[in-house]
Design a protein around this motif. Sequence first.
Motif, PDB file in Angstrom:
ATOM      1  N   PRO A   1       0.813  -1.225   0.000  1.00 27.10           N
ATOM      2  CA  PRO A   1       0.000   0.000   0.000  1.00 27.10           C
ATOM      3  C   PRO A   1       0.845   1.274   0.000  1.00 27.10           C
ATOM      4  O   PRO A   1       1.764   1.428   0.809  1.00 27.10           O
ATOM      5  CB  PRO A   1      -0.821  -0.121   1.287  1.00 27.10           C
ATOM      6  N   LYS A   2       0.515   2.192  -0.892  1.00 25.90           N
ATOM      7  CA  LYS A   2       1.275   3.427  -1.029  1.00 25.90           C
ATOM      8  C   LYS A   2       1.152   4.317   0.209  1.00 25.90           C
ATOM      9  O   LYS A   2       2.088   5.038   0.555  1.00 25.90           O
ATOM     10  CB  LYS A   2       0.799   4.206  -2.266  1.00 25.90           C
ATOM     11  N   ASP A   3       0.000   4.266   0.884  1.00 28.02           N
ATOM     12  CA  ASP A   3      -0.188   5.117   2.054  1.00 28.02           C
ATOM     13  C   ASP A   3       0.534   4.568   3.285  1.00 28.02           C
ATOM     14  O   ASP A   3       0.501   5.183   4.350  1.00 28.02           O
ATOM     15  CB  ASP A   3      -1.678   5.302   2.360  1.00 28.02           C
ATOM     16  N   LYS A   4       1.177   3.423   3.141  1.00 28.36           N
ATOM     17  CA  LYS A   4       1.948   2.831   4.222  1.00 28.36           C
ATOM     18  C   LYS A   4       3.451   2.838   3.902  1.00 28.36           C
ATOM     19  O   LYS A   4       4.222   2.092   4.485  1.00 28.36           O
ATOM     20  CB  LYS A   4       1.476   1.400   4.494  1.00 28.36           C
ATOM     21  N   GLN A   5       3.842   3.704   2.967  1.00 32.37           N
ATOM     22  CA  GLN A   5       5.246   3.809   2.569  1.00 32.37           C
ATOM     23  C   GLN A   5       5.725   5.253   2.663  1.00 32.37           C
ATOM     24  O   GLN A   5       4.955   6.181   2.453  1.00 32.37           O
ATOM     25  CB  GLN A   5       5.433   3.390   1.104  1.00 32.37           C
ATOM     26  N   GLU A   6       6.987   5.416   2.957  1.00 32.01           N
ATOM     27  CA  GLU A   6       7.700   6.652   2.678  1.00 32.01           C
ATOM     28  C   GLU A   6       9.044   6.249   2.068  1.00 32.01           C
ATOM     29  O   GLU A   6       9.672   5.290   2.504  1.00 32.01           O
ATOM     30  CB  GLU A   6       7.893   7.510   3.934  1.00 32.01           C
TER      31      GLU A   6
ATOM     32  N   PRO B   1       3.913  12.064  -3.506  1.00 30.17           N
ATOM     33  CA  PRO B   1       4.188  12.769  -2.243  1.00 30.17           C
ATOM     34  C   PRO B   1       4.981  11.950  -1.219  1.00 30.17           C
ATOM     35  O   PRO B   1       5.637  12.540  -0.361  1.00 30.17           O
ATOM     36  CB  PRO B   1       2.781  13.079  -1.717  1.00 30.17           C
ATOM     37  N   TYR B   2       4.913  10.638  -1.315  1.00 30.50           N
ATOM     38  CA  TYR B   2       5.621   9.821  -0.329  1.00 30.50           C
ATOM     39  C   TYR B   2       7.101   9.625  -0.695  1.00 30.50           C
ATOM     40  O   TYR B   2       7.868   9.004   0.048  1.00 30.50           O
ATOM     41  CB  TYR B   2       4.932   8.464  -0.140  1.00 30.50           C
ATOM     42  N   VAL B   3       7.521  10.158  -1.839  1.00 32.33           N
ATOM     43  CA  VAL B   3       8.928  10.140  -2.241  1.00 32.33           C
ATOM     44  C   VAL B   3       9.551  11.481  -1.847  1.00 32.33           C
ATOM     45  O   VAL B   3       9.097  12.539  -2.283  1.00 32.33           O
ATOM     46  CB  VAL B   3       9.080   9.912  -3.759  1.00 32.33           C
ATOM     47  N   LYS B   4      10.589  11.436  -1.017  1.00 28.29           N
ATOM     48  CA  LYS B   4      11.165  12.664  -0.486  1.00 28.29           C
ATOM     49  C   LYS B   4      12.684  12.684  -0.688  1.00 28.29           C
ATOM     50  O   LYS B   4      13.352  11.662  -0.569  1.00 28.29           O
ATOM     51  CB  LYS B   4      10.848  12.780   1.012  1.00 28.29           C
TER      52      LYS B   4
END
Length: 331
Positions: A32-37, A61-64
């Motif tokens: 799940p994408k919302d469980k990744q950074e 947005p989860y790629v920083k």
Amino acid sequence: MSNILVSVIIPCRNEEKFISKCLDSIIAQDFPKDKQEVLIIDGMSEDKTKEIIENYSKRFPYVKLLNNPTKFTPAGLNIGVKKSKGEVIIRMDAHAIYSRDYISKCLKYLEKYRVDNVGGIIKTIPKENKIIAKAIAFSLSHPFGAGASYFRIGSEKPRLVDTVFGGCYRKKVFDKIGFFNENLVRSQDMEFNLRLKRTGGKILLAPDIKSYYYPKATLWSFFVHNLKDGVWSVYLLRFVKMPLSLRHYIPLVFVLSLVVTGLLGIFLSIFFWIFLGITCLYIITAVYFSIKSAIVKREISYFFALPLVFTTRHIGYGLGSILGFIKLFKK
């Protein structure tokens, strides 16, 4: 474990040719994408690496993007760990791409076996469709080239090992044993995993967790890479008090035996014959594995290229280890 947050940390520098492939494979994960950074820690790249990462950050947005002023990998790793919010940290390499289920399987095995670190098999892919490039990639997954490094040569079933490529850690591991040693330009992953094992931690290799790595493509760049690895296999003893596993020092013994018997052979004939015997035995062994590989892979070019590649790897690593000893005792 699909309900926990996972932090992927990727130290990099000047990886404009590979970072997009790496990030594409991470974005394509079935987790799940919302469980990744995804934290990419850039070591002051002088090419278009940062620009590429920034473009991904705008779209996902989860790629920083984080900065690593020191430029060195262990400092980048530590920046990533300290900035991470996840309960689990997965260390990835910008020079690799990852199977779609890489993250989910890492978590699966981390939970199933109750271990402290999980990693998988790394498949080497040649950078170029040339004889030497293909032979270099093949050598890194062959026992004569990689020794008993199971994450390179493979395993039929999950097993406990001394180190893995990358690694999936529970974050509490870093609270327990500390961070990556920033004195080590290389070998910091192996040293960290040795430290983990010394404190009772367990490291699991799961063969169905797969990643794909692009090694050097020319004999000279391959030699230099192994030379540097050899230096740090020994020089790390200046900063830590525990050696790596025995397989890392076999090239040192081999090259040192050639140097010693070769020099003594100038004065005493018996050492000349010992030198000749060691050299012939190595050549026979390298040619044997090359012929066998050429037959199995139906790639006649391996017969000609692999002896050169094996020799480049072993001599480079062994010479590097000797240089490491010189640096170790140099004030």
